[in-house]
Design a protein around this motif. Structure first.
Motif, mmCIF file in Angstrom:
data_model
loop_
_atom_site.group_PDB
_atom_site.id
_atom_site.type_symbol
_atom_site.label_atom_id
_atom_site.label_comp_id
_atom_site.label_asym_id
_atom_site.label_seq_id
_atom_site.Cartn_x
_atom_site.Cartn_y
_atom_site.Cartn_z
ATOM 1 N N SER A 104 -2.077 11.290 -32.885
ATOM 2 C CA SER A 104 -2.518 9.588 -32.348
ATOM 3 C C SER A 104 -3.932 8.864 -32.939
ATOM 4 O O SER A 104 -4.568 8.658 -32.544
ATOM 5 C CB SER A 104 -2.269 9.852 -31.185
ATOM 6 N N ILE A 105 -4.323 9.372 -34.521
ATOM 7 C CA ILE A 105 -5.557 9.325 -34.851
ATOM 8 C C ILE A 105 -6.162 7.987 -35.283
ATOM 9 O O ILE A 105 -4.900 7.467 -35.937
ATOM 10 C CB ILE A 105 -5.909 10.465 -35.950
ATOM 11 N N ASP A 106 -7.085 7.059 -34.947
ATOM 12 C CA ASP A 106 -7.225 5.733 -35.009
ATOM 13 C C ASP A 106 -8.223 5.693 -35.740
ATOM 14 O O ASP A 106 -9.182 6.141 -35.873
ATOM 15 C CB ASP A 106 -7.149 4.709 -34.268
ATOM 16 N N TRP A 107 -8.168 6.264 -37.466
ATOM 17 C CA TRP A 107 -9.415 6.293 -37.698
ATOM 18 C C TRP A 107 -10.738 5.468 -37.765
ATOM 19 O O TRP A 107 -11.682 6.320 -38.428
ATOM 20 C CB TRP A 107 -9.089 6.264 -39.431
ATOM 21 N N SER A 108 -10.179 3.884 -37.857
ATOM 22 C CA SER A 108 -11.161 2.869 -37.156
ATOM 23 C C SER A 108 -12.098 3.381 -36.016
ATOM 24 O O SER A 108 -13.173 3.018 -36.593
ATOM 25 C CB SER A 108 -10.925 2.167 -37.499
ATOM 26 N N LYS A 109 -11.836 4.651 -35.297
ATOM 27 C CA LYS A 109 -13.050 5.002 -34.584
ATOM 28 C C LYS A 109 -13.296 6.457 -34.590
ATOM 29 O O LYS A 109 -13.551 6.724 -33.327
ATOM 30 C CB LYS A 109 -11.861 4.870 -32.407
ATOM 31 N N ALA A 110 -12.465 7.436 -35.436
ATOM 32 C CA ALA A 110 -12.730 8.745 -35.765
ATOM 33 C C ALA A 110 -14.585 8.649 -36.583
ATOM 34 O O ALA A 110 -14.887 7.464 -37.164
ATOM 35 C CB ALA A 110 -11.941 8.775 -36.521
ATOM 36 N N ASN A 111 -15.143 9.604 -36.028
ATOM 37 C CA ASN A 111 -17.039 10.011 -36.044
ATOM 38 C C ASN A 111 -17.105 11.105 -37.135
ATOM 39 O O ASN A 111 -16.570 12.292 -36.273
ATOM 40 C CB ASN A 111 -17.309 10.071 -35.346
ATOM 41 N N PHE A 112 -17.444 11.209 -38.374
ATOM 42 C CA PHE A 112 -18.224 11.626 -39.034
ATOM 43 C C PHE A 112 -18.834 12.585 -38.322
ATOM 44 O O PHE A 112 -19.302 12.218 -38.356
ATOM 45 C CB PHE A 112 -17.995 11.711 -40.295
ATOM 46 N N LYS A 113 -18.653 13.967 -38.547
ATOM 47 C CA LYS A 113 -19.759 14.530 -38.148
ATOM 48 C C LYS A 113 -20.486 15.969 -38.582
ATOM 49 O O LYS A 113 -21.445 15.586 -39.058
ATOM 50 C CB LYS A 113 -18.860 16.053 -36.568
ATOM 51 N N LYS A 114 -19.719 17.052 -39.524
ATOM 52 C CA LYS A 114 -20.080 17.915 -40.206
ATOM 53 C C LYS A 114 -19.647 18.493 -41.930
ATOM 54 O O LYS A 114 -18.204 17.857 -41.645
ATOM 55 C CB LYS A 114 -21.738 18.856 -40.028
ATOM 56 N N VAL A 115 -19.956 19.172 -42.333
ATOM 57 C CA VAL A 115 -19.256 19.648 -43.744
ATOM 58 C C VAL A 115 -19.971 20.583 -43.677
ATOM 59 O O VAL A 115 -20.740 21.109 -43.589
ATOM 60 C CB VAL A 115 -18.817 18.354 -45.021
ATOM 61 N N ASP A 116 -18.851 22.052 -44.105
ATOM 62 C CA ASP A 116 -18.828 23.233 -44.243
ATOM 63 C C ASP A 116 -18.756 23.594 -45.139
ATOM 64 O O ASP A 116 -17.622 23.725 -45.542
ATOM 65 C CB ASP A 116 -18.560 24.266 -42.376
ATOM 66 N N VAL A 117 -19.272 24.274 -45.746
ATOM 67 C CA VAL A 117 -19.526 24.162 -46.822
ATOM 68 C C VAL A 117 -19.311 26.067 -47.772
ATOM 69 O O VAL A 117 -20.477 26.513 -46.950
ATOM 70 C CB VAL A 117 -20.041 24.154 -47.887
ATOM 71 N N PHE A 118 -18.356 26.612 -47.890
ATOM 72 C CA PHE A 118 -18.125 27.918 -47.733
ATOM 73 C C PHE A 118 -18.171 28.330 -49.697
ATOM 74 O O PHE A 118 -17.152 28.046 -49.950
ATOM 75 C CB PHE A 118 -17.246 29.241 -47.476
ATOM 76 N N PRO A 119 -19.356 28.425 -50.267
ATOM 77 C CA PRO A 119 -20.037 28.726 -51.638
ATOM 78 C C PRO A 119 -18.670 30.124 -51.829
ATOM 79 O O PRO A 119 -18.313 30.813 -51.463
ATOM 80 C CB PRO A 119 -21.372 28.489 -52.316
ATOM 81 N N GLY A 120 -18.263 29.787 -53.218
ATOM 82 C CA GLY A 120 -17.658 30.927 -54.033
ATOM 83 C C GLY A 120 -18.006 31.070 -56.081
ATOM 84 O O GLY A 120 -18.629 30.341 -56.266
ATOM 85 N N GLU A 121 -17.494 31.832 -56.307
ATOM 86 C CA GLU A 121 -17.418 31.952 -57.950
ATOM 87 C C GLU A 121 -16.082 32.329 -58.308
ATOM 88 O O GLU A 121 -15.259 33.670 -57.710
ATOM 89 C CB GLU A 121 -18.271 32.836 -57.568
#
Length: 170
Positions: A104-121
């Motif tokens: 029941s997510i209303d994207w218009s009211k969703a708020n971006f918080k952060k991105v966690d990145v796990f690098p690899g090779e």
């Protein structure tokens, strides 16, 4: 003369606008934000643009540390990749849209918080093994999960399904 200059300016604006739309995010964090924005804006087109195409895959293989035989084998596996990526992107987008309804997510009211990145090779290619894109909505936290992203000449792209889950708050 003035008419030709006006036409030139409008043509230049159109070209610059088109070029700006065709490039992918330049950093992994920008890529994560672009995934979130595509969902928030309900833009399947923007979401599909975040997936690798055959040409980009060939470029990634060309700069890998694979042997020439292995590179040729990978290039062979990439035949028809454009259609496969388009299908995967659409299925992934539609799956996320269904999850949106379940949560029941209303994207218009969703708020971006952060991105966690796990690098690899993988095969001598630097990339992202895993990425979580966090956002909140209505007091709950969620994460979009993206696997296996690579930097292309055009920016960061993926070739895997994007999924979503709720996150327990700490």
């Amino acid at each position: 003369m003035l008419k030709n200059q006006v036409i030139f300016v409008f043509a230049l604006i159109a070209v610059l606008t088109f070029c700006g739309c065709s490039s992918a995010p330049k950093t992994p964090e920008d890529f994560g934000k672009a995934v979130f924005d595509a969902m928030k804006n309900h833009s399947e087109k923007d979401f599909r643009a975040l997936y690798l195409n055959e040409k980009e895959f060939h470029e990634i293989i060309d700069r890998s540390n694979l042997s020439e035989d292995a590179k040729n084998q990978e290039r062979g596996r990439a035949i028809g990749l454009d259609k496969a990526m388009e299908k995967l992107a659409i299925e992934s987008f539609e799956g996320l849209e269904r999850l949106t309804l379940n949560y029941s997510i209303d994207w218009s009211k969703a708020n971006f918080k952060k991105v966690d990145v796990f690098p690899g090779e993988h095969s001598g290619i630097q990339g992202i093994h895993f990425m979580d894109v966090y956002f909140d909505y209505n007091g709950f936290e969620y994460a979009l999960h993206v696997n296996d992203c690579w930097e292309t000449e055009n920016g960061w792209k993926t070739f895997k399904e994007v999924s979503m889950s709720s996150v327990a708050k700490k």
